[in-house]
Design a protein around this motif. Structure first.
Motif, short mmCIF file in Angstrom:
data_model
loop_
_atom_site.label_atom_id
_atom_site.label_comp_id
_atom_site.label_asym_id
_atom_site.label_seq_id
_atom_site.Cartn_x
_atom_site.Cartn_y
_atom_site.Cartn_z
N CYS A 51 7.16 4.04 5.72
CA CYS A 51 7.86 4.97 4.91
C CYS A 51 6.99 6.31 5.26
N CYS A 52 5.60 6.18 5.35
CA CYS A 52 4.85 7.49 5.49
C CYS A 52 5.29 8.10 6.74
N CYS A 117 -1.19 2.90 1.97
CA CYS A 117 -1.42 1.66 2.78
C CYS A 117 -2.28 1.54 3.99
N CYS A 146 1.59 8.14 -1.84
CA CYS A 146 2.47 6.97 -1.14
C CYS A 146 3.78 7.29 -1.52
S1 SF4 Z 1 1.50 4.29 1.45
FE1 SF4 Z 1 3.41 4.17 0.28
S2 SF4 Z 1 4.91 5.58 1.51
FE2 SF4 Z 1 3.09 5.12 2.69
S3 SF4 Z 1 3.61 3.22 3.83
FE3 SF4 Z 1 2.29 2.55 2.26
S4 SF4 Z 1 4.18 1.83 0.88
FE4 SF4 Z 1 5.05 3.35 2.27
#
Ligand code: SF4
Lengths: 187, 404, 173
Positions: A51-52, A117, A146
């Motif tokens: 996601c990031c 993460c 996040c």
């Molecule tokens: S920090 Fe949140 S948005 Fe980023 S990879 Fe992890 S779960 Fe996904």
């Protein structure tokens, strides 16, 4: 119809570092000049897993445009890059790969952990997720969120620039640094 | 495939194939998949895929979390269109509990879900463009994705992992600014999309690069468990929104675009056409919403819907519910159901078994990506290496969804 | 002709008689249990019959019920008929000691990875599967993480305080 030519007059040049200048010469320390040059031409290596990474996509695309900060060249080969940007969950299966990528990078190298993460495992306190990439490689800057907003990613990037600009040329040869790498089992 | 004119002797070096490791961090793979390709020159002889590089154990976490804490997990499945996952989950719980949502909630949900579908498809098609050498289209489209993100922000305060809505409706009403932003998007996006289509659709280079690449027949596609745009590109008009309508989709008029050959070009066209359909659905929903009373944004289910904060401070009952929901003490009825929604990538299913406790006994996500990525090896067999890259991006593989 | 659950039930009863059990309907979906050595036969029957045509395997997964001795693991198949838009749920129970179940890969290509995932999570041993090995987890893993007795969290970590993070299941989470 010819389009009117536009010149971008809002270009900002970096400040001249401290030093002695006289007629036709300018003297300063290597640290400062090299730091200045490195800082404004960082080649990031996006290591985007989830996601990031999508939020990073937004950071480098039209609206936020990270290239403005001297990171125009997004390179995907570790050997040529200075900055490893780890975005997204790193699972235990992925950890050796990440480490391998880090090892392939040439010194000096920097690492940013983008997102919860990469920094600490985030919401995934599970059997399959690495609880923060600092368990396998040393990290310079952590970006919380996040996912972090593009502004936050850019902020994290600018922090790295600060680090890069101020770094002493001797740091990578120091015992302390070697010790740090040794603690990760990197020779 | 060109014919071989020279007969090579057995054991000659030209006969040998080489192994190429594509992934898991190869720049050409958007996401973390590893494909070990056996290549003969530029041709792919065989391939083997490895997945699981971001396996995060969603299903195991879901067994430990109360219901409303599972919504953030669903965000992270297909993060290009998180609202669809969120709402799919809410609708699953609502179905289990027998909650009837008001029409306005349904329509608002549809607006958000279709916006999510558009963002997902535009990224996918933009990336297909990038992989065939057209970076411009991607940059143009990304600008409009930001517009959608602004809409999300206005509604729920978050951009990518939205965690939007609650069981029973939305956490707060849409502001007038949100509607304005949607209107703006509806006005501006079609112009850009039209431009994008003009650039790509009949572009000789693009057509050469994508036509006949990674085709699949309808029959094989069904056998491989394809759903969503990839199945429709192969010519099967299966769409959960029509086959098993949910969330008042039956009130809307839209067509299901289908392709014929199931190759990358068809998948591209189907996604583009779906964006137009989504735009039309949003338009219809906006018109319908206007006719309904503007203060309804959730169903009246105090036991499951988090009460308003001001009520928590002043009313005993609201405080109790607030406490119960936040602490995850509100039990859910026992039952077992499979509830599919049409995710941007295909049928996203929630298989939920509840034993009446605070968290599911078992929750399984049917993740469309995971199921159709199996076919990748077959799709790229005999193709060129560069075609394999386009084929991967046009399947729209999302690592988060694939690995769960 | 529209395909009703009653009709499917009747056809199954005609063909397999008593072996089809626990036929029930919840939320419009019919669900039944088949003996584990008949799972392929039943699926083949549902696939082939002109009037049934369940030719799409929507989903395949398993559920672990530690308290049901002798049938701890349930393999759940969701089948779908595209024409009539009917969904069907089939369950096959197996004991945890002997987890052999016939594979559905001959019938549905899509079963391949779903069965591997099920093996990875629950250790269901699909007999006849072309490539039954772990798919999502690392190959070195020694247990099947989705079984109820295994904890969610990694047990080897020391950096998070158990009390602060609610690990071990003693408070709310
Ligand atoms: S920090 Fe949140 S948005 Fe980023 S990879 Fe992890 S779960 Fe996904």
């Amino acid at each position: 119809m010819a389009r009117p030519v536009q010149y971008n007059e809002k270009v900002k040049t970096v400040a001249v570092p401290e030093g002695y200048s006289g007629e036709g010469f300018f003297a300063t320390t290597f640290d400062q000049v090299i730091g200045l040059a490195r800082k404004n031409s960082i080649w990031p290596l996006p290591f985007a897993t989830s996601c990031c990474g999508i939020e990073f996509m937004a950071t480098m695309a039209s609206t936020y445009d990270m290239s403005r900060f001297g990171s125009e060249r997004m390179a995907f080969t570790p050997r040529q890059c200075d900055l490893l940007m780890v975005m997204g969950t790193i699972s235990k299966k992925m950890a050796p790969v990440l480490r391998q990528v880090y090892l392939q990078m040439a010194e000096p190298r920097w690492v940013v952990a983008v997102g919860a993460c990469a920094s600490s495992g985030g919401v995934f306190d599970t059997y399959s997720v690495l609880q923060g990439i600092d368990q396998v490689i040393p990290v310079d800057v952590y970006v919380p969120g996040c996912p972090p907003r593009p502004e936050a990613i850019i902020d994290g990037f600018m922090r790295v620039q600060d680090l890069v600009g101020q770094e002493s040329l001797r740091r990578r040869h120091s015992d302390k640094y070697k010790e740090l790498l040794n603690s990760y089992g990197i020779q | 495939m060109s014919e071989q004119h020279i007969t090579l002797p057995e054991g000659s070096i030209e006969r040998q194939t080489q192994t190429l490791n594509l992934g898991p961090t190869h720049p050409a793979t958007h996401g973390v998949f590893q494909n070990i390709l056996e290549i003969d020159g530029e041709r792919i002889v065989s391939s083997e895929s490895t997945v699981g590089y971001i396996h995060r154990a969603f299903e195991k976490i879901a067994e430990r979390r109360p219901y409303y804490q599972i919504t953030p997990l669903t965000d992270r499945l297909n993060y290009c269109s998180s609202p669809i996952n969120n709402m799919g989950w809410h609708m699953t719980v609502e179905k289990l509990l027998g909650i009837q949502t008001p029409k306005r909630v349904d329509y608002l949900r549809i607006i958000i879900m279709e916006l999510a579908r558009i963002t997902d498809h535009l990224i996918c098609n933009g990336v297909v463009g990038v992989d065939s050498g057209a970076f411009t289209g991607f940059l143009y489209l990304m600008k409009y994705r930001e517009l959608v993100y602004e809409i999300y922000e206005e509604i729920c305060g978050s951009r990518l992992t939205t965690n939007i809505g609650r069981v029973g409706g939305f956490e707060r009403n849409f502001t007038p600014a949100a509607f304005e932003k949607i209107e703006r998007f509806l006005k501006e996006y079609p112009v850009a999309l039209k431009e994008f289509e003009t650039m790509m659709n009949r572009n000789r280079i693009f057509m050469e690069r994508t036509q006949g690449v990674g085709p699949i027949s309808a029959e094989r596609a069904m056998n491989y468990g394809f759903t969503g745009p990839n199945l429709r590109a192969a010519g099967v008009d299966y769409d959960v929104r029509v086959a098993q309508p949910y969330c008042s989709y039956e009130d809307f008029e839209f067509t299901i675009p289908v392709g014929t050959t199931g190759d990358c070009y068809d998948r591209f066209l189907v996604r583009n056409a779906e964006m137009w359909e989504s735009l039309s659905i949003i338009r219809q929903a906006m018109d319908k919403v206007k006719e309904l009373p503007s203060d309804v944004y959730h169903a009246d289910v105090p036991a499951y819907y988090l009460p308003e904060k001001s009520a928590v401070y002043t009313k005993m009952e609201a405080l109790i519910y607030h406490f119960k929901i936040i602490m995850g003490e509100s039990d859910i009825l026992p039952g077992e159901l499979y509830n599919p929604v049409e995710g941007a990538n295909g049928e996203l299913g929630f298989y939920l078994i509840s034993d009446g406790g605070r968290s599911p006994y078992r929750l399984h996500f049917r993740r469309p990506c995971f199921i159709y990525y199996q076919a990748y090896g077959e799709l790229i067999k005999g193709a060129m290496l560069s075609d394999a890259v386009i084929c991967m991006s046009s399947l729209n593989l999302i690592a988060g969804e694939l690995d769960a | 002709m529209s395909l009703t659950n009653d009709y499917i039930k009747q056809r199954l009863a005609e063909k397999f008689g008593e072996s089809i059990s626990q036929v029930e309907e919840s939320f419009g979906t019919m669900s039944f249990t088949a003996p584990k050595d008949l799972n392929l036969k039943v699926m083949q029957f549902l696939y082939d019959e002109e009037e049934l045509q369940f030719r799409f395997l929507t989903d395949l997964t398993a559920v672990h019920y530690p308290n049901r001795t002798g049938e701890e693991l349930a393999v759940v198949y969701h089948l779908y008929n595209f024409k009539e838009r009917v969904r069907l749920r089939m369950k096959v129970y197996t004991s945890i000691e002997d987890t052999r179940v016939f594979t559905a890969t001959r019938l549905f290509e899509s079963a391949n990875w779903m069965e591997r995932e099920t093996y990875d999570f629950f250790g269901v041993n699909f007999v006849g599967h072309p490539n039954l090995k772990r798919i999502l987890n690392v190959d070195e893993m020694t247990y099947f993480p989705m079984r109820k007795e295994f904890p969610l969290e990694d047990q080897t970590r020391t950096d998070k305080d158990d009390e602060m993070f609610g690990r071990g299941g003693h408070i709310g989470i």
